[in-house]
Design an enzyme around this catalytic site. Structure first.
Site, PDB file in Angstrom:
ATOM      1  N   PRO A  12      50.032  31.234  30.469  1.00 63.32           N
ATOM      2  CA  PRO A  12      50.291  32.445  29.682  1.00 63.32           C
ATOM      3  C   PRO A  12      50.447  33.714  30.519  1.00 63.32           C
ATOM      4  CG  PRO A  12      48.007  31.732  29.462  1.00 63.32           C
ATOM      5  CD  PRO A  12      48.737  30.641  30.171  1.00 63.32           C
ATOM      6  N   ASN A  13      51.319  34.549  30.046  1.00 63.37           N
ATOM      7  CA  ASN A  13      51.599  35.893  30.607  1.00 63.37           C
ATOM      8  C   ASN A  13      52.393  35.863  31.908  1.00 63.37           C
ATOM      9  OD1 ASN A  13      50.114  37.340  28.534  1.00 63.37           O
ATOM     10  ND2 ASN A  13      48.279  36.486  29.465  1.00 63.37           N
ATOM     11  N   ARG A  20      54.206  42.892  35.210  1.00 57.82           N
ATOM     12  CA  ARG A  20      52.775  42.781  34.896  1.00 57.82           C
ATOM     13  C   ARG A  20      51.926  43.091  36.139  1.00 57.82           C
ATOM     14  NH1 ARG A  20      49.573  37.068  34.557  1.00 57.82           N
ATOM     15  NH2 ARG A  20      47.631  37.914  33.769  1.00 57.82           N
ATOM     16  N   TYR A  25      49.863  41.083  41.168  1.00 56.65           N
ATOM     17  CA  TYR A  25      50.695  39.871  41.150  1.00 56.65           C
ATOM     18  C   TYR A  25      52.011  40.014  41.904  1.00 56.65           C
ATOM     19  CZ  TYR A  25      47.303  38.511  37.612  1.00 56.65           C
ATOM     20  OH  TYR A  25      46.137  38.198  36.969  1.00 56.65           O
ATOM     21  N   ASN A  76      50.205  26.654  37.570  1.00 55.82           N
ATOM     22  CA  ASN A  76      49.442  27.891  37.549  1.00 55.82           C
ATOM     23  C   ASN A  76      48.974  28.045  36.106  1.00 55.82           C
ATOM     24  OD1 ASN A  76      48.300  30.384  37.512  1.00 55.82           O
ATOM     25  ND2 ASN A  76      49.985  31.432  38.567  1.00 55.82           N
ATOM     26  N   ALA A  79      45.286  32.388  32.809  1.00 53.01           N
ATOM     27  CA  ALA A  79      43.932  32.607  32.265  1.00 53.01           C
ATOM     28  C   ALA A  79      43.295  31.312  31.756  1.00 53.01           C
ATOM     29  CB  ALA A  79      43.986  33.651  31.164  1.00 53.01           C
ATOM     30  N   HIS A  82      40.369  29.467  33.581  1.00 53.00           N
ATOM     31  CA  HIS A  82      38.961  29.813  33.447  1.00 53.00           C
ATOM     32  C   HIS A  82      38.379  29.422  32.094  1.00 53.00           C
ATOM     33  CE1 HIS A  82      40.385  32.123  36.831  1.00 53.00           C
ATOM     34  NE2 HIS A  82      41.158  32.853  36.045  1.00 53.00           N
ATOM     35  N   ASP A  89      41.306  18.218  30.671  1.00 53.53           N
ATOM     36  CA  ASP A  89      41.246  16.850  30.141  1.00 53.53           C
ATOM     37  C   ASP A  89      42.633  16.219  30.080  1.00 53.53           C
ATOM     38  OD1 ASP A  89      38.517  16.964  29.886  1.00 53.53           O
ATOM     39  OD2 ASP A  89      38.498  17.152  27.700  1.00 53.53           O
ATOM     40  N   GLU A 100      46.892  23.026  41.935  1.00 51.15           N
ATOM     41  CA  GLU A 100      46.688  24.279  41.191  1.00 51.15           C
ATOM     42  C   GLU A 100      47.071  25.450  42.092  1.00 51.15           C
ATOM     43  OE1 GLU A 100      42.552  24.714  40.264  1.00 51.15           O
ATOM     44  OE2 GLU A 100      42.780  26.782  39.593  1.00 51.15           O
ATOM     45  N   HIS A 102      47.630  29.890  42.363  1.00 51.20           N
ATOM     46  CA  HIS A 102      47.456  31.230  41.812  1.00 51.20           C
ATOM     47  C   HIS A 102      48.116  32.230  42.746  1.00 51.20           C
ATOM     48  CE1 HIS A 102      44.630  29.801  38.839  1.00 51.20           C
ATOM     49  NE2 HIS A 102      44.084  29.067  39.796  1.00 51.20           N
ATOM     50  N   LEU A 103      48.754  33.205  42.154  1.00 56.32           N
ATOM     51  CA  LEU A 103      49.340  34.276  42.957  1.00 56.32           C
ATOM     52  C   LEU A 103      48.245  35.069  43.654  1.00 56.32           C
ATOM     53  CD1 LEU A 103      51.506  35.023  39.953  1.00 56.32           C
ATOM     54  CD2 LEU A 103      52.611  34.834  42.176  1.00 56.32           C
ATOM     55  N   SER A 104      47.207  35.428  42.902  1.00 56.77           N
ATOM     56  CA  SER A 104      46.118  36.236  43.450  1.00 56.77           C
ATOM     57  C   SER A 104      45.011  35.322  43.967  1.00 56.77           C
ATOM     58  CB  SER A 104      45.563  37.172  42.358  1.00 56.77           C
ATOM     59  OG  SER A 104      45.020  36.413  41.292  1.00 56.77           O
ATOM     60  N   ARG A 109      38.330  38.470  42.989  1.00 58.15           N
ATOM     61  CA  ARG A 109      38.521  39.303  41.797  1.00 58.15           C
ATOM     62  C   ARG A 109      37.249  39.273  40.921  1.00 58.15           C
ATOM     63  NH1 ARG A 109      44.022  38.053  39.056  1.00 58.15           N
ATOM     64  NH2 ARG A 109      43.448  40.029  38.035  1.00 58.15           N
ATOM     65  N   ARG A 113      36.742  35.198  36.941  1.00 54.02           N
ATOM     66  CA  ARG A 113      37.886  34.421  37.457  1.00 54.02           C
ATOM     67  C   ARG A 113      37.471  33.455  38.568  1.00 54.02           C
ATOM     68  NH1 ARG A 113      42.389  37.189  35.237  1.00 54.02           N
ATOM     69  NH2 ARG A 113      41.884  39.362  34.921  1.00 54.02           N
TER      70      ARG A 113
HETATM   71  C1  DQA Z   1      46.451  33.925  37.930  1.00 55.24           C
HETATM   72  C2  DQA Z   1      44.977  34.364  38.012  1.00 55.24           C
HETATM   73  C3  DQA Z   1      44.318  34.304  36.648  1.00 55.24           C
HETATM   74  O1  DQA Z   1      42.949  34.730  36.737  1.00 55.24           O
HETATM   75  C4  DQA Z   1      45.029  35.210  35.665  1.00 55.24           C
HETATM   76  O2  DQA Z   1      44.479  35.084  34.373  1.00 55.24           O
HETATM   77  C5  DQA Z   1      46.514  34.977  35.633  1.00 55.24           C
HETATM   78  C6  DQA Z   1      47.220  34.721  36.890  1.00 55.24           C
HETATM   79  C7  DQA Z   1      47.179  34.106  39.280  1.00 55.24           C
HETATM   80  O3  DQA Z   1      48.246  33.509  39.439  1.00 55.24           O
HETATM   81  O4  DQA Z   1      46.705  34.840  40.143  1.00 55.24           O
HETATM   82  O5  DQA Z   1      47.147  35.117  34.607  1.00 55.24           O
HETATM   83  O6  DQA Z   1      46.496  32.549  37.611  1.00 55.24           O
END
Ligand code: DQA
Length: 152
Positions: A12-13, A20, A25, A76, A79, A82, A89, A100, A102-104, A109, A113
């Protein structure tokens, strides 16, 4: 031998990347990340299919439908990393090797997270390198898959 296929899942997002929170990011859009991954996939001689959803159930359905089609999953979970036992599952249920990304760097953080429900069932995790986390994650996943099924 048929070409190896990898499913790339964005949670999501991530459709908002580029606009964003660019200080967290970066300014690379999701389309640009997918294009970067296409280039990397060509170099690695694998095929990728990219899918983004803001809905947990849709991501779970995509994971189920990956069975028998995709050799690996690059995800990725955003959110849902977490919060989602259901995505964890689904990934362990289908048994498809998963990396897995993550950009950040989620560990630098907010404390909420710092825990990933996915990490415990993933082959590994790449975090903190911006769009490059995806590229490095794809490389690591493909190398891992090649150790499972070395080329004939
Ligand atoms: C994220 C890190 C997550 O905590 C956050 O909710 C995201 C992006 C990242 O790519 O850094 O939406 O997965």
């Amino acid at each position: 031998m048929p070409i190896m296929q990898v499913l790339v899942l964005h949670g999501p997002n991530l459709n908002l990347l580029g606009q964003r929170e660019p200080e967290v990011y970066g300014s690379t859009t999701l389309a640009q990340i997918n294009a970067l991954l296409e280039t990397e996939a060509a170099q690695l001689s694998v095929k990728i299919v990219c899918y983004q959803s803001n809905h947990e159930g849709e991501l779970i359905t995509a994971i189920h439908q990956a069975m028998g089609v995709f050799a690996g999953i690059l995800i990725n979970p955003a959110a849902y990393t977490h919060t989602s036992l259901a995505i964890r599952d689904a990934l362990s249920g289908v048994g498809i090797p998963t990396v897995e990304v993550h950009l950040s760097n989620i560990y630098r953080r907010e404390s909420f997270r710092h825990h990933s429900h996915i990490a415990g069932i993933a082959v590994g995790q790449v975090a903190g390198f911006g769009a490059n986390s995806y590229r490095l994650g794809l490389q690591a996943l493909v190398e891992h898959l090649q150790t499972l099924t070395p080329p004939q």
